[in-house]
Design an enzyme around this catalytic site. Sequence first.
Site, mmCIF file in Angstrom:
data_model
loop_
_atom_site.group_PDB
_atom_site.id
_atom_site.type_symbol
_atom_site.label_atom_id
_atom_site.label_comp_id
_atom_site.label_asym_id
_atom_site.label_seq_id
_atom_site.Cartn_x
_atom_site.Cartn_y
_atom_site.Cartn_z
ATOM 1 C CG ASP A 51 -2.097 1.542 1.225
ATOM 2 O OD1 ASP A 51 -2.448 1.699 -0.191
ATOM 3 O OD2 ASP A 51 -3.376 0.627 2.175
ATOM 4 C CG HIS A 87 0.384 11.658 1.334
ATOM 5 N ND1 HIS A 87 -0.932 11.643 0.534
ATOM 6 C CD2 HIS A 87 0.182 10.260 1.868
ATOM 7 C CE1 HIS A 87 -1.447 10.562 0.627
ATOM 8 N NE2 HIS A 87 -1.213 9.756 1.282
HETATM 9 O O1 DOR Z 1 -3.772 5.385 3.972
HETATM 10 C C1 DOR Z 1 -4.050 5.630 2.449
HETATM 11 N N1 DOR Z 1 -3.223 5.636 1.292
HETATM 12 N N2 DOR Z 1 -4.957 3.901 2.249
HETATM 13 C C2 DOR Z 1 -6.156 4.186 1.398
HETATM 14 O O2 DOR Z 1 -6.498 4.063 1.524
HETATM 15 C C3 DOR Z 1 -4.764 5.080 0.020
HETATM 16 C C4 DOR Z 1 -3.942 5.809 0.557
HETATM 17 C C5 DOR Z 1 -3.613 7.419 -1.083
HETATM 18 O O3 DOR Z 1 -3.838 7.122 -1.954
HETATM 19 O O4 DOR Z 1 -3.144 7.739 -0.323
HETATM 20 ZN ZN ZN Z 2 -4.028 1.525 -0.770
#
Ligand code: DOR
Ligand code: ZN
Length: 455
Positions: free
Chosen positions: A331, A335
């Site tokens: 995942d 950011h």
């Molecule tokens: O923590 C997360 N970040 N969960 C998600 O479902 C999406 C992801 C993101 O795209 O930043």
């Molecule tokens: Zn995700």
Amino acid sequence: MSSLLIKDATLVTSANTEKVDVLIRDGLIDQLAFHDSPSYALPSVSDDPVHEVVEAEGMLLFPGLIDNHVHFREPGLTHKATMKSEAAAAVAGGVTTVCEMPNTIPPTVTVAALADKIRRASEVTECDIRFFFGVTEEIHLATLREILAGGNAELERLRSRLAGVKIYLDHSTGNQKIADELIGDVFKTCAEHGFPLVAHCEDPQLNKEAAEKYKDDESITPTVARHSFMRPAQAEAKAIEYAIGMAKEHGTPLHIAHLSTSEGIELVRRAKADGISVTCEVAPHHLFFTTDDYKRLGTLVKMNPPIRTVDHVEALWKGIEDGTVDCIATDHAPHTLEEKTETEPLKAPSGVPGVETMLSLLLTVAGGGNPRSDESITYYVVRIMDIFKLCFENPNRIFGLGKTGIVEGAAANMVLVDPHAQWTIEGKNLHSLCKWTPYENWQVTGRVVRIFYAY
Ligand code: DOR
Ligand code: ZN
């Protein structure tokens, strides 16, 4: 002809590890010489005009690993990351195939958006980027049906780059919650085509009630720790139960994304025993962090679903040990550090990078070590062969990625790892454009020394 001989490597498969020499000629695996074989002889490269010998005594050889859950942010969010930057991070972490999520700008919900991503990915070397198609509205489902029906070369080409469909049962980064009335139809469409359906499972109603209840609760500190209360374990369990019910009803190949709770694991365990076609993945951050880490790391460990208490974490490790967990997928969700830290804690974006650190964290545990500086988590057994299953064999099968692994005649797509190399994870040295990591200063044992990639 150019050739490369990897000498005395330890080849990892799902069943065992074997001593082998691997001869690569012009990007293809020309010969595997197993040391145990009665007819073993060291392949010779000295007659080839260009040749190289890699001494790999004590090194592990894996096929290029697969991370079936990443967010590479391109197009539209390239201040956070790009396909190129994140592919470099993946490769540095031993991952040469990724499946990328639809929550970009624009989202991957149209033929044009998918075609654009495929074109961008074709410019990335060394990493095979596949995509999930998103569905939030009726028109997206119609488009998905068109792609799956195929019938012309262009649609088949698009289909061949898709790993599956991704739906969000509640909002997360990118606000892609699926319309309720479409859920049954998506399950049905995927069932008809034997197409993997990945579900982000959190129940929107339970999340909403919990958010209302805890968002101003000053007894929970630091403030960001409320995030785990506002997206509670019960919300995940309820959504997983619902998704499994839908998979059972329609016969859909369902895959649960980033499963984070003991209840969730138990539901998947039971569904598998009942013969329902469900698989699941767990993310490294849910295996290595607990809610106690908010104190130290604040918003750097804010993600959806959120980090959990230690009983959940240990249930996930148990699920790895007993085979309930099919994949470890990161995942990977970069950011910028500013976005993460210069916003009000509960408004900071959710998501953490992880694609470059996954393998070393797992190798550390497989080697009997502990990458954390404390003993707060008891890891169950994870073996080198399990890493092969979790990060190659299972995702390859579940998402029909068509990777051949390390066999004669296949394209050389391999990662050589030194399982004893010790290093310290530091964001500034990682390749992700975001340049931070929640694992800052963790000591790990096991490192990628070289990637062989001919796709
Ligand atoms: O923590 C997360 N970040 N969960 C998600 O479902 C999406 C992801 C993101 O795209 O930043
Ligand atoms: Zn995700």
